[in-house]
Scaffold this motif. Structure first.
Motif, PDB file in Angstrom:
ATOM      1  N   TRP A 298     -49.255 -76.535  26.865  1.00 19.58           N
ATOM      2  CA  TRP A 298     -48.896 -76.357  25.552  1.00 19.58           C
ATOM      3  C   TRP A 298     -48.205 -75.135  25.007  1.00 19.58           C
ATOM      4  O   TRP A 298     -47.955 -74.664  23.675  1.00 19.58           O
ATOM      5  CB  TRP A 298     -50.033 -76.791  24.765  1.00 19.58           C
ATOM      6  N   GLN A 299     -48.611 -73.989  25.802  1.00 17.22           N
ATOM      7  CA  GLN A 299     -48.053 -72.420  25.347  1.00 17.22           C
ATOM      8  C   GLN A 299     -46.614 -72.172  25.956  1.00 17.22           C
ATOM      9  O   GLN A 299     -45.969 -71.338  25.552  1.00 17.22           O
ATOM     10  CB  GLN A 299     -49.019 -71.420  26.200  1.00 17.22           C
ATOM     11  N   VAL A 300     -46.137 -73.251  26.738  1.00 11.06           N
ATOM     12  CA  VAL A 300     -44.643 -73.032  27.446  1.00 11.06           C
ATOM     13  C   VAL A 300     -43.549 -72.945  26.449  1.00 11.06           C
ATOM     14  O   VAL A 300     -42.711 -71.984  26.347  1.00 11.06           O
ATOM     15  CB  VAL A 300     -44.426 -74.127  28.528  1.00 11.06           C
TER      16      VAL A 300
ATOM     17  N   ALA B 283     -63.894 -81.445  45.792  1.00  8.51           N
ATOM     18  CA  ALA B 283     -64.924 -82.255  45.488  1.00  8.51           C
ATOM     19  C   ALA B 283     -65.936 -81.067  44.485  1.00  8.51           C
ATOM     20  O   ALA B 283     -66.587 -81.507  43.711  1.00  8.51           O
ATOM     21  CB  ALA B 283     -65.838 -82.493  46.562  1.00  8.51           C
ATOM     22  N   ASP B 284     -65.728 -79.873  44.915  1.00 10.32           N
ATOM     23  CA  ASP B 284     -66.763 -78.805  44.266  1.00 10.32           C
ATOM     24  C   ASP B 284     -66.231 -78.200  43.031  1.00 10.32           C
ATOM     25  O   ASP B 284     -66.612 -77.446  42.345  1.00 10.32           O
ATOM     26  CB  ASP B 284     -66.986 -77.669  45.221  1.00 10.32           C
ATOM     27  N   ASN B 285     -64.659 -78.703  42.605  1.00  8.45           N
ATOM     28  CA  ASN B 285     -64.251 -78.241  41.351  1.00  8.45           C
ATOM     29  C   ASN B 285     -64.503 -78.619  40.104  1.00  8.45           C
ATOM     30  O   ASN B 285     -64.986 -79.546  40.122  1.00  8.45           O
ATOM     31  CB  ASN B 285     -62.461 -78.570  41.535  1.00  8.45           C
ATOM     32  N   VAL B 286     -64.631 -77.539  39.052  1.00  3.05           N
ATOM     33  CA  VAL B 286     -64.560 -77.984  37.865  1.00  3.05           C
ATOM     34  C   VAL B 286     -63.254 -78.139  37.364  1.00  3.05           C
ATOM     35  O   VAL B 286     -62.444 -77.217  37.280  1.00  3.05           O
ATOM     36  CB  VAL B 286     -65.462 -76.929  37.004  1.00  3.05           C
ATOM     37  N   SER B 287     -62.798 -79.479  36.892  1.00  2.19           N
ATOM     38  CA  SER B 287     -61.396 -79.645  36.725  1.00  2.19           C
ATOM     39  C   SER B 287     -60.968 -78.840  35.374  1.00  2.19           C
ATOM     40  O   SER B 287     -61.990 -78.231  34.729  1.00  2.19           O
ATOM     41  CB  SER B 287     -60.995 -81.150  36.331  1.00  2.19           C
ATOM     42  N   SER B 288     -59.602 -78.340  35.525  1.00  2.00           N
ATOM     43  CA  SER B 288     -59.433 -77.440  34.437  1.00  2.00           C
ATOM     44  C   SER B 288     -59.525 -78.080  32.859  1.00  2.00           C
ATOM     45  O   SER B 288     -59.817 -77.371  32.044  1.00  2.00           O
ATOM     46  CB  SER B 288     -57.685 -77.063  34.451  1.00  2.00           C
ATOM     47  N   MET B 289     -59.413 -79.258  32.948  1.00  2.00           N
ATOM     48  CA  MET B 289     -59.798 -79.910  31.462  1.00  2.00           C
ATOM     49  C   MET B 289     -61.080 -79.744  31.161  1.00  2.00           C
ATOM     50  O   MET B 289     -61.599 -79.499  30.100  1.00  2.00           O
ATOM     51  CB  MET B 289     -59.324 -81.261  31.529  1.00  2.00           C
ATOM     52  N   LEU B 290     -62.070 -80.068  32.073  1.00  2.00           N
ATOM     53  CA  LEU B 290     -63.541 -79.891  31.765  1.00  2.00           C
ATOM     54  C   LEU B 290     -63.999 -78.385  31.601  1.00  2.00           C
ATOM     55  O   LEU B 290     -64.572 -78.083  30.527  1.00  2.00           O
ATOM     56  CB  LEU B 290     -64.270 -80.310  32.983  1.00  2.00           C
ATOM     57  N   GLN B 291     -63.102 -77.576  32.325  1.00  2.00           N
ATOM     58  CA  GLN B 291     -63.387 -76.059  31.719  1.00  2.00           C
ATOM     59  C   GLN B 291     -63.002 -75.708  30.410  1.00  2.00           C
ATOM     60  O   GLN B 291     -63.705 -74.958  29.627  1.00  2.00           O
ATOM     61  CB  GLN B 291     -62.501 -74.936  32.856  1.00  2.00           C
ATOM     62  N   ASP B 292     -61.734 -76.286  30.156  1.00  2.00           N
ATOM     63  CA  ASP B 292     -61.470 -76.036  28.806  1.00  2.00           C
ATOM     64  C   ASP B 292     -62.249 -76.734  27.486  1.00  2.00           C
ATOM     65  O   ASP B 292     -62.530 -76.031  26.610  1.00  2.00           O
ATOM     66  CB  ASP B 292     -59.790 -76.911  28.434  1.00  2.00           C
ATOM     67  N   ILE B 293     -62.776 -77.564  27.878  1.00  2.00           N
ATOM     68  CA  ILE B 293     -63.571 -78.402  26.887  1.00  2.00           C
ATOM     69  C   ILE B 293     -64.901 -77.639  26.907  1.00  2.00           C
ATOM     70  O   ILE B 293     -65.326 -77.555  25.621  1.00  2.00           O
ATOM     71  CB  ILE B 293     -63.750 -79.986  27.312  1.00  2.00           C
TER      72      ILE B 293
ATOM     73  N   ALA C  40     -65.129 -74.452  27.290  1.00  2.00           N
ATOM     74  CA  ALA C  40     -65.019 -73.316  26.584  1.00  2.00           C
ATOM     75  C   ALA C  40     -64.389 -73.514  25.124  1.00  2.00           C
ATOM     76  O   ALA C  40     -64.059 -72.367  24.612  1.00  2.00           O
ATOM     77  CB  ALA C  40     -64.218 -72.437  27.577  1.00  2.00           C
ATOM     78  N   GLN C  41     -64.475 -74.734  24.917  1.00  2.00           N
ATOM     79  CA  GLN C  41     -63.772 -74.975  23.342  1.00  2.00           C
ATOM     80  C   GLN C  41     -62.476 -74.517  23.191  1.00  2.00           C
ATOM     81  O   GLN C  41     -62.035 -74.089  22.207  1.00  2.00           O
ATOM     82  CB  GLN C  41     -64.808 -74.663  22.326  1.00  2.00           C
ATOM     83  N   ARG C  42     -61.495 -74.613  24.438  1.00  2.00           N
ATOM     84  CA  ARG C  42     -60.009 -74.478  24.298  1.00  2.00           C
ATOM     85  C   ARG C  42     -59.158 -75.662  24.167  1.00  2.00           C
ATOM     86  O   ARG C  42     -59.704 -76.785  24.582  1.00  2.00           O
ATOM     87  CB  ARG C  42     -59.583 -73.448  25.626  1.00  2.00           C
ATOM     88  N   HIS C  43     -58.099 -75.510  23.809  1.00  2.00           N
ATOM     89  CA  HIS C  43     -57.230 -76.606  23.627  1.00  2.00           C
ATOM     90  C   HIS C  43     -56.891 -77.002  25.218  1.00  2.00           C
ATOM     91  O   HIS C  43     -56.800 -76.254  25.842  1.00  2.00           O
ATOM     92  CB  HIS C  43     -55.789 -75.937  23.152  1.00  2.00           C
ATOM     93  N   THR C  44     -56.671 -78.216  25.117  1.00  2.00           N
ATOM     94  CA  THR C  44     -56.462 -78.958  26.596  1.00  2.00           C
ATOM     95  C   THR C  44     -55.161 -79.381  26.880  1.00  2.00           C
ATOM     96  O   THR C  44     -54.152 -78.991  25.931  1.00  2.00           O
ATOM     97  CB  THR C  44     -57.511 -79.989  26.969  1.00  2.00           C
ATOM     98  N   GLU C  45     -54.696 -79.541  27.998  1.00  2.00           N
ATOM     99  CA  GLU C  45     -53.334 -79.899  28.351  1.00  2.00           C
ATOM    100  C   GLU C  45     -53.101 -81.671  28.067  1.00  2.00           C
ATOM    101  O   GLU C  45     -52.225 -82.060  28.729  1.00  2.00           O
ATOM    102  CB  GLU C  45     -53.088 -79.433  29.866  1.00  2.00           C
TER     103      GLU C  45
END
Ligand code: KPL
Length: 300
Positions: free
Chosen positions: A74-76, A239-249, A251-256
């Motif tokens: 969304w920043q691109v 398997a051990d990842n926290v997805s980028s979207m869950l990280q964004d949510i 941290a209350q950031r805008h998601t992709e």
């Protein structure tokens, strides 16, 4: 090679450090200019890289042969549009982000454009970037002017392997889109690590069936079974990842989401294909985003 990296988040800093170590003349480009970017990386094998690298030199930008864009989807368009008039006409732009559709938002231009996806995982830990896991970066031409740029894949591969060149990058991008349409919103729904999604095969199958129906209409030969087995493989590998979207949510950031499920829904609509399960997940993520963006936190 003279290179500018637009976006100095975790992935941007990883590329900065690796390209610098390969002897390239690199700089970062930050929205809010700073005298330098302090790059601190810890690699998967425990080795580290600490160095201040240059940023925001307009002359360096004007002479760059590659603009590597590691911003969130969304920043691109805003950031690249601002830099277009400052680029050498031969400077290739490589867009490396989750999701699709950002090129459609750029104004008319003649720069060679490349599109890519990566499975390298990197995250912030305070001021340090942890390169959590090595992965594969797939790149290819997204405009006629970029068809002859396969040597860039080799150059990038020397810095941060593996990098694969695809003459038809759209198929690889759609497969990655399928992975992101499944894993990202579901990890938010269940507030879980990627690996925990193995408990929901039926829901994953429904999502894959919907994505496959749009992919077929877009001219990419695929099947629900094929996509599902690929998605399951990525779930196991990450398997051990926290997805980028869950990280964004979290941290209350805008998601992709607008460029992941949102892009799928836009393409589905244009073919008249209903996508009920993806629509439901899209609305769930938008609702969560709205809860914190309404009160002014995390606005893009
Ligand atoms: O790309 C990813 C992301 O988190 O955005 C996956 C592949 C799902 C890995 O976490």
């Amino acid at each position: 090679m003279k290179i500018t990296i637009l976006g100095c988040g975790a992935l941007g800093q990883l590329w900065l450090s690796r390209l610098y170590q390969q002897g390239h003349d690199v700089q970062g480009w930050l929205r809010v200019p700073q005298p330098f970017c302090a790059v601190n990386i810890i690699e998967p094998d425990g080795t580290s890289f600490n160095r201040n690298l240059p940023t925001n030199d307009p002359e360096h930008l004007a002479q760059s042969e590659l603009l590597l864009v590691t911003l969130k989807a969304w920043q691109v368009s805003g950031a690249v549009t601002a830099l277009l008039p400052k680029l050498n006409p031969h400077c290739a732009i490589l867009l490396l982000h989750n999701g699709m559709g950002t090129q459609d938002e750029l104004p008319a231009h003649n720069q060679p454009i490349l599109q890519g996806t990566t499975t390298h995982a990197a995250r912030h830990d305070g001021n340090t970037i942890i390169h959590v896991a090595n992965g594969v970066t797939h790149i290819g031409p997204a405009s006629r002017q970029a068809m002859h740029l396969s040597h860039l894949a080799e150059m990038l591969h020397q810095a941060l392997p593996d990098v694969a060149w695809h003459n038809h990058i759209a198929s690889a991008s759609w497969r990655k889109l399928a992975v992101n349409c499944v894993i990202n919103p579901l990890t938010v729904l269940y507030n879980c690590h990627n690996g925990d999604l193995q408990r929901y095969p039926e829901q994953i199958e429904t999502l894959c069936r919907e994505v496959a129906s749009v992919m077929e209409m877009e001219g990419h030969h695929t099947s629900c079974e094929g996509l599902m087995s690929y998605v399951m493989q990525v779930i196991q590998l990450t398997a051990d990842n926290v997805s980028s979207m869950l990280q964004d949510i979290r941290a209350q950031r805008h998601t992709e989401i607008d460029y992941i499920t949102g892009y799928l829904l836009r393409r589905g609509r244009s073919h008249g294909i209903p996508l009920p399960e993806n629509t439901r997940l899209f609305e769930l993520i938008k609702q969560k985003e709205n809860e914190y963006e309404r009160v002014g936190v995390g606005l893009p």
